[in-house]
Design an enzyme around this catalytic site. Structure first.
Site, PDB file in Angstrom:
ATOM      1  N   ASP A 157      48.159  46.719  54.762  1.00 25.19           N
ATOM      2  CA  ASP A 157      47.867  48.109  54.403  1.00 25.19           C
ATOM      3  C   ASP A 157      49.097  48.628  53.671  1.00 25.19           C
ATOM      4  OD1 ASP A 157      47.600  50.873  54.295  1.00 25.19           O
ATOM      5  OD2 ASP A 157      46.724  51.042  56.286  1.00 25.19           O
ATOM      6  N   LYS A 176      49.213  58.442  39.549  1.00 23.00           N
ATOM      7  CA  LYS A 176      49.756  57.348  38.747  1.00 23.00           C
ATOM      8  C   LYS A 176      51.093  57.736  38.118  1.00 23.00           C
ATOM      9  CE  LYS A 176      47.851  53.993  38.536  1.00 23.00           C
ATOM     10  NZ  LYS A 176      47.747  52.870  39.507  1.00 23.00           N
ATOM     11  N   VAL A 219      39.417  50.321  31.926  1.00 21.35           N
ATOM     12  CA  VAL A 219      39.215  48.874  32.047  1.00 21.35           C
ATOM     13  C   VAL A 219      37.736  48.573  32.288  1.00 21.35           C
ATOM     14  CG1 VAL A 219      39.921  46.771  33.235  1.00 21.35           C
ATOM     15  CG2 VAL A 219      41.532  48.687  33.052  1.00 21.35           C
ATOM     16  N   TYR A 262      44.184  61.943  40.157  1.00 20.19           N
ATOM     17  CA  TYR A 262      44.437  60.535  39.845  1.00 20.19           C
ATOM     18  C   TYR A 262      45.555  60.424  38.809  1.00 20.19           C
ATOM     19  CZ  TYR A 262      43.792  55.794  38.099  1.00 20.19           C
ATOM     20  OH  TYR A 262      44.007  54.490  37.702  1.00 20.19           O
ATOM     21  N   ALA A 304      42.662  42.971  39.950  1.00 17.52           N
ATOM     22  CA  ALA A 304      43.386  41.985  40.757  1.00 17.52           C
ATOM     23  C   ALA A 304      42.620  40.668  40.868  1.00 17.52           C
ATOM     24  CB  ALA A 304      43.677  42.555  42.137  1.00 17.52           C
TER      25      ALA A 304
END
Length: 323
Positions: A67, A169, A195, A165, A21
């Site tokens: 949040d 996703k 990444v 995880y 981000a």
């Protein structure tokens, strides 16, 4: 946010202080086309301070507290935005004690809260960061065939192997497209591989730690199979392409061409011979490869991994992460 009044398009980036981000915020600001509203959990947390040091941040970046599990705060954050990039999602560093509460709920409920808020705010397009974790855990995919956007990780297989995880996703991305089908909300997803790259934020994230293990002497022996990596700056480019291209739709795999671990280590050893890299390699069979043709048709390119590795190490040295 004076720029918004001068014609800049206002977009929201959730989890703005995170690895991907932060680079996305930097990219959006650099285009001069966008005013960015970035959500953070705590406005007073120093780990987000780097965002306000970005070029043009004082004019076109606004940080707001939100949040993802609190719908009201999410709705307030996206109100008035033309586009939203949903990047925030928990990435556990180990096995969670309560996977449903710690990983799955934040990913799924958080995503649905963002999408509902976007629908109510009449957002034009939402770009969601998913992961190849929602793609490759599929025992029914033909062996040896490159994964495409048609492959989905098997939910029961993820549960059986406690791959929380991967499951989070997968569930979140499925829910996103189900919501799009139900409401007509324009949703595009990007599924990056591991990444890596230079850091903007002061904290080391999970994926960068994996890369650091190859150069800090943490492992003397490693499995030598192909590694699917992608530069964080290339992921930011993919997100912006997916937002701006009117033809973009559905999901997109985002990964550089795979490199064997031994090739990664040799690149590092050549450029940085003083670091303690793995000395032994155990050859392993089988690997995942990803067909990124769909994303490349949007105009996406990935920089050479040699450049990524060098830029990463230089950044980590400058930050004192590496000596």
């Amino acid at each position: 946010m004076e720029a918004a009044e001068r014609g800049a398009v206002t977009v929201c980036v959730t989890g703005a202080g995170g690895f991907v981000a932060s680079w996305l915020v930097k990219l959006l600001l650099s285009t001069a086309r966008y005013a960015v509203r970035g959500t953070v959990r705590d406005l007073g947390d120093g780990k987000n301070a780097h965002l306000m040091t970005l070029e043009d941040a004082s004019e076109r970046l606004q940080l707001v507290k939100a949040d993802m599990l609190d719908y009201g705060s999410v709705a307030s954050a996206v109100a008035g935005c033309e586009g939203v990039f949903h990047v925030a999602s928990p990435v556990p560093s180990g096995q969670p004690s309560n996977p449903e509460e710690d990983v799955i709920a934040p990913a799924v409920t958080g995503t649905l809260n963002v999408l509902k808020a976007c629908y109510e705010a009449k957002v034009k397009r939402v770009v969601v960061v998913s992961s190849v974790a929602a793609v490759f855990n599929n025992p029914n995919w033909p062996k040896g065939e490159a994964f495409t956007e048609d492959s989905w990780s098997d939910e029961e297989y993820c549960r059986k192997n406690e791959e929380w995880y991967f499951l989070s996703k997968t569930l979140a991305e499925h829910e996103a497209f189900a919501y799009a089908a139900k409401t007509g909300l324009d949703i595009v997803t990007i599924c990056p591989s591991l990444v890596i790259g230079p850091l903007l934020q002061p904290t080391v994230n999970t994926s960068v730690n994996i890369f650091l293990s190859y150069i800090k002497g943490d492992q003397k022996t490693v499995n030598n199979g192909p590694k699917n990596l992608v530069d964080v700056r290339d992921v930011a480019d993919a997100l912006l392409l997916a937002y701006e291209n009117p033809q973009a739709s559905g999901r997109y795999l985002c990964s550089s061409p795979a490199l064997r671990v031994s090739d990664i280590v040799n690149i590092l050893k050549t450029s940085y011979p003083t670091y303690t890299c793995p000395q032994k390699f155990v050859e392993v069979e089988g690997s995942n490869t990803y067909n990124t043709e769909k994303l490349r048709k949007l105009g996406w390119t990935s920089r050479p991994m040699e450049e990524t590795l060098q830029d990463s190490v230089e950044c980590y040295r400058a930050l004192g992460i590496l000596n």
